[in-house]
Design a protein around this motif. Structure first.
Motif, short mmCIF file in Angstrom:
data_model
loop_
_atom_site.label_atom_id
_atom_site.label_comp_id
_atom_site.label_asym_id
_atom_site.label_seq_id
_atom_site.Cartn_x
_atom_site.Cartn_y
_atom_site.Cartn_z
N ALA A 39 0.83 -1.20 0.00
CA ALA A 39 0.00 0.00 0.00
C ALA A 39 0.87 1.26 0.00
O ALA A 39 0.61 2.20 -0.75
CB ALA A 39 -0.93 0.00 1.21
N GLN A 40 1.90 1.26 0.83
CA GLN A 40 2.82 2.41 0.90
C GLN A 40 3.46 2.65 -0.46
O GLN A 40 3.61 3.79 -0.90
CB GLN A 40 3.96 2.12 1.89
CG GLN A 40 3.52 1.87 3.27
CD GLN A 40 3.46 3.16 4.03
OE1 GLN A 40 2.40 3.79 4.07
NE2 GLN A 40 4.55 3.58 4.59
N LEU A 41 3.86 1.57 -1.10
CA LEU A 41 4.53 1.67 -2.40
C LEU A 41 3.60 2.27 -3.44
O LEU A 41 3.98 3.16 -4.20
CB LEU A 41 4.99 0.27 -2.83
CG LEU A 41 5.75 0.18 -4.15
CD1 LEU A 41 6.90 -0.78 -3.99
CD2 LEU A 41 4.86 -0.30 -5.27
N LEU A 42 2.34 1.78 -3.47
CA LEU A 42 1.40 2.31 -4.46
C LEU A 42 1.03 3.76 -4.16
O LEU A 42 0.74 4.55 -5.06
CB LEU A 42 0.14 1.44 -4.49
CG LEU A 42 0.35 -0.01 -4.91
CD1 LEU A 42 -0.98 -0.75 -4.87
CD2 LEU A 42 0.96 -0.08 -6.29
N PHE A 43 1.06 4.12 -2.86
CA PHE A 43 0.63 5.45 -2.45
C PHE A 43 1.46 6.55 -3.11
O PHE A 43 0.92 7.56 -3.56
CB PHE A 43 0.71 5.54 -0.92
CG PHE A 43 0.31 6.86 -0.35
CD1 PHE A 43 -0.79 7.55 -0.84
CD2 PHE A 43 1.01 7.43 0.70
CE1 PHE A 43 -1.18 8.76 -0.31
CE2 PHE A 43 0.64 8.64 1.23
CZ PHE A 43 -0.45 9.30 0.73
N VAL A 44 2.79 6.35 -3.18
CA VAL A 44 3.63 7.40 -3.75
C VAL A 44 3.28 7.58 -5.24
O VAL A 44 3.29 8.69 -5.77
CB VAL A 44 5.12 7.11 -3.52
CG1 VAL A 44 5.61 5.93 -4.29
CG2 VAL A 44 5.96 8.32 -3.87
N TRP A 45 2.89 6.49 -5.90
CA TRP A 45 2.48 6.59 -7.31
C TRP A 45 1.16 7.33 -7.45
O TRP A 45 1.01 8.19 -8.31
CB TRP A 45 2.41 5.20 -7.94
CG TRP A 45 3.77 4.62 -8.15
CD1 TRP A 45 4.46 3.82 -7.29
CD2 TRP A 45 4.64 4.83 -9.27
NE1 TRP A 45 5.70 3.53 -7.80
CE2 TRP A 45 5.83 4.13 -9.02
CE3 TRP A 45 4.51 5.55 -10.45
CZ2 TRP A 45 6.90 4.12 -9.91
CZ3 TRP A 45 5.57 5.54 -11.34
CH2 TRP A 45 6.75 4.83 -11.08
N VAL A 46 0.19 6.99 -6.59
CA VAL A 46 -1.09 7.71 -6.62
C VAL A 46 -0.85 9.20 -6.40
O VAL A 46 -1.44 10.04 -7.08
CB VAL A 46 -2.05 7.16 -5.53
CG1 VAL A 46 -3.27 8.06 -5.41
CG2 VAL A 46 -2.47 5.76 -5.86
N SER A 47 0.05 9.52 -5.46
CA SER A 47 0.31 10.92 -5.15
C SER A 47 0.82 11.67 -6.38
O SER A 47 0.33 12.76 -6.70
CB SER A 47 1.35 11.04 -4.03
OG SER A 47 0.93 10.34 -2.90
N PHE A 48 1.81 11.09 -7.07
CA PHE A 48 2.37 11.80 -8.21
C PHE A 48 1.40 11.86 -9.39
O PHE A 48 1.28 12.88 -10.05
CB PHE A 48 3.70 11.18 -8.64
CG PHE A 48 4.88 11.80 -7.93
CD1 PHE A 48 5.24 13.12 -8.18
CD2 PHE A 48 5.61 11.09 -7.00
CE1 PHE A 48 6.31 13.70 -7.54
CE2 PHE A 48 6.68 11.67 -6.35
CZ PHE A 48 7.04 12.98 -6.61
N ILE A 49 0.70 10.76 -9.65
CA ILE A 49 -0.27 10.80 -10.77
C ILE A 49 -1.38 11.80 -10.44
O ILE A 49 -1.81 12.59 -11.29
CB ILE A 49 -0.85 9.41 -11.06
CG1 ILE A 49 0.29 8.44 -11.43
CG2 ILE A 49 -1.84 9.47 -12.20
CD1 ILE A 49 -0.17 7.02 -11.64
N GLY A 50 -1.83 11.79 -9.17
CA GLY A 50 -2.85 12.74 -8.74
C GLY A 50 -2.36 14.17 -8.90
O GLY A 50 -3.10 15.05 -9.34
N ALA A 51 -1.08 14.39 -8.54
CA ALA A 51 -0.51 15.73 -8.67
C ALA A 51 -0.52 16.17 -10.13
O ALA A 51 -0.80 17.33 -10.45
CB ALA A 51 0.90 15.75 -8.11
#
Lengths: 172, 425
Positions: free
Chosen positions: A44-56
């Protein structure tokens, strides 16, 4: 073309977020039953950083990132657009440098393990260069559009937060 | 450090989005520092994302967007309207109570302010409430939403300051309720003087109240379930955040039957964008956070402050005054991320409880988004209701004053804040 990319990006990030919710939910439930799932939180932590950047990046496409336009909104339109282009070039330089440095760091981090999961930490670090590259591409596109209409219909690159309806649900 | 601060303020005042301003400022520190390699800076950005408590941010944001589509909001409006619309300034009282009830399902002041400005604002203005008064009631009232758990601001504070989010959540309950009482009193006094009438002439019957409460029970039970889950120590706040999403889905699909797959997808998309907005600031501020610690900024500021006074209450008061002024100009997320690591190490050795300080700091900092010249909640409400900022400023004075008095009371009597977390956790 761009709208197709936006849709794909949005779908991917939504899917990742849904997976993160289920992973953490499952981890909580399983620990409650006495069978902790260690890897699920790591993932979950690993995917979170990807969600953050794509969301940004999605937010940048909607020009929804908050900025303070208190001073610049008093400037004449063309001047403001030109100023924004100059500042945009600085931001672009920053994002591209981060992308290059991030790429080197990812190469260094490939060996490092992430938690106990056996996943390479490089997957976390890689989000920084790829995320910065996505942001740089979006920003460059917006700057080109501003530059093209600079004489006829000057548009700021960084839209003011207060007039954007999307800028509202962001701050705690 | 000087270069960092100058870069940040210059870029920010020129209108560069805050996330980039903070990133470039942090970058300038690593680029000009001879000892620190640039790759450490990049590493800090990646590291900033690897905090488990931080996962609570996207969860509660998503839960909030989903709750809005489950019919919970309309039931809470009906409920607040039955409860308080018989008082003087009835509709304005409804706004305050609704902010409190929404506080239990949503963690964001600006989201609540925007929702109320859209749904309730126009009817207040139609009943003769002035635009400024309406906007001020809604904008400052939304501070209650940010204080009652779940609260995004408190999660961030807990993340940066390494403070238990569960205790912070419990600590927010009493201040949130006091805020509601204080603002209702303010509305009542102004409404009496201006003759803003009640909506209903008679008090509601017990049966009407019961029916409205029963209808909104899934929304009203949520904050209780949330606090119980965290308090029991069985679940971490991040896990509770994931439960909140599932809870919203269950209520929406099975109990209220108002949620559809299409609206789940909308909620997910909006949550992703909001998460991107908040997280980009947090990720890029990782570099600045490292620089602050490396330059030992907390130590030098602490020395300067403790040279003035060592009295804990005075030190806290000085910090709060500073935060209030900083909050006028700087966005609240940024203040929490950058100043918590500076101020918390100053007050903790003096014997101030980090949970107590967190509630005070969050209240003052969030109030900054309701005050000019830079205030996201203020601009959102004013632009939705077409209210001139000058009018808002005049009308918001009594509300802001009420909040400042409340903060002073909470500073002097830590027990009001700490009673619940100490008794229950």
């Amino acid at each position: 073309m761009t709208s197709w990319i936006v849709k794909a990006e949005g779908l991917l990030a939504s899917l990742l977020l849904a997976i993160i919710v289920l992973l953490v939910f499952a981890a909580g439930i399983m620990r409650w039953f006495g069978h902790p799932l260690v890897w699920s939180v790591d993932l979950a932590q690993l995917l979170f950083v990807w969600v953050s950047f794509i969301g940004a990046d999605l937010a940048l496409r909607k020009r929804a990132h908050i900025g303070i336009d208190y001073l610049v909104k008093r400037l004449p339109g063309q001047f403001r657009a030109a100023l924004d282009l100059a500042l945009g070039a600085v931001v672009l330089g920053f994002l591209l440098t981060m992308a290059v440095m991030g790429y080197r760091l990812t190469m260094l981090n490939l060996e490092r393990q992430f938690g106990d999961s056996g996943i390479s930490y490089g997957f976390v670090t890689a989000a920084v260069p790829i995320g910065c590259l996505l942001l740089a591409i979006t920003l460059a596109g917006q700057m080109l559009r501003t530059a093209a209409t600079l004489r006829s219909r000057p548009q700021p690159v960084f839209a003011p937060a207060s007039t954007s309806v999307h800028a509202e649900e962001l701050v705690p | 450090m000087t270069l960092l601060a100058v870069t940040f303020f210059l870029l920010m005042s020129l209108g560069v989005p805050i996330a980039f301003a903070i990133g470039i400022a942090g970058f300038s520190f690593f680029a000009t520092n001879e000892i620190m390699p640039l790759s450490i800076g990049v590493q800090q950005v990646a590291t900033a994302s690897q905090s488990f408590p931080l996962l609570a941010v996207p969860f509660f944001v998503l839960a909030g967007h989903m709750m809005n589509r489950t019919g919970i909001t309309s039931r809470l409006i009906a409920c607040s309207s039955v409860l308080v619309s018989w008082m003087s300034g009835g509709l304005a009282q409804v706004c305050i109570v609704l902010s409190t009830l929404m506080g239990g399902v949503s963690g964001s002041a600006v989201a609540d302010a925007a929702m109320e400005a859209r749904i309730l604002g126009p009817s207040l203005i139609a009943r003769g409430y002035s635009r400024g008064f309406t906007s001020a009631t809604i904008a400052v009232g939304s501070l209650i939403t940010a204080t009652i758990p779940p609260s995004l601001g408190l999660i961030l504070y807990g993340f940066v300051g390494n403070v238990s989010v569960g205790r912070l959540f419990l600590a927010g309950v009493i201040p949130g309720l006091l805020m509601m009482a204080g603002l209702m009193l303010t509305v009542w006094l102004i409404a009496r003087r201006r003759g803003y009438r009640a909506e209903m002439t008679e008090r509601p019957t017990m049966r009407a109240v019961w029916r409205a409460v029963a209808d909104a029970k899934w929304a009203l039970l949520f904050p209780l379930a949330l606090l119980l889950a965290i308090r029991g120590g069985l679940f971490t706040p991040s896990e509770v955040g994931a439960f909140a999403v599932i809870y919203a889905a269950v209520v929406g699909f099975l109990l209220h039957k108002e949620l559809t797959w299409a609206s789940v997808m909308e909620a997910l998309f909006e949550a992703v964008v909001d998460t991107g907005l908040i997280m980009l600031i947090i990720l890029f501020s990782g570099m600045v956070g490292y620089a602050i610690i490396f330059e030992q900024a907390p130590q030098s500021i602490a020395e300067a402050m403790t040279g003035l006074t060592r009295e804990p209450i005075l030190v806290v008061a000085l910090i709060l005054i500073f935060l209030f002024i900083a909050g006028l100009f700087i966005e609240s997320t940024v203040l929490v991320l950058l100043l918590t690591p500076i101020f918390l190490p100053i007050v903790t050795p003096l014997g101030v409880d980090p949970v107590h300080f967190g509630i005070l700091m969050m209240t003052i900092v969030t109030l900054g988004s309701m005050t000019p010249p830079v205030g996201v909640a203020m601009y959102t409400v004013c632009s939705l209701l077409d209210c001139p900022v000058e009018e808002y400023v005049v009308e918001s004075v009594p509300f802001v004053f009420t909040i400042l008095v409340l903060v002073a009371i909470l500073t002097l009597w830590p027990g009001l804040v700490l009673f619940l977390p100490n008794a229950l956790m």
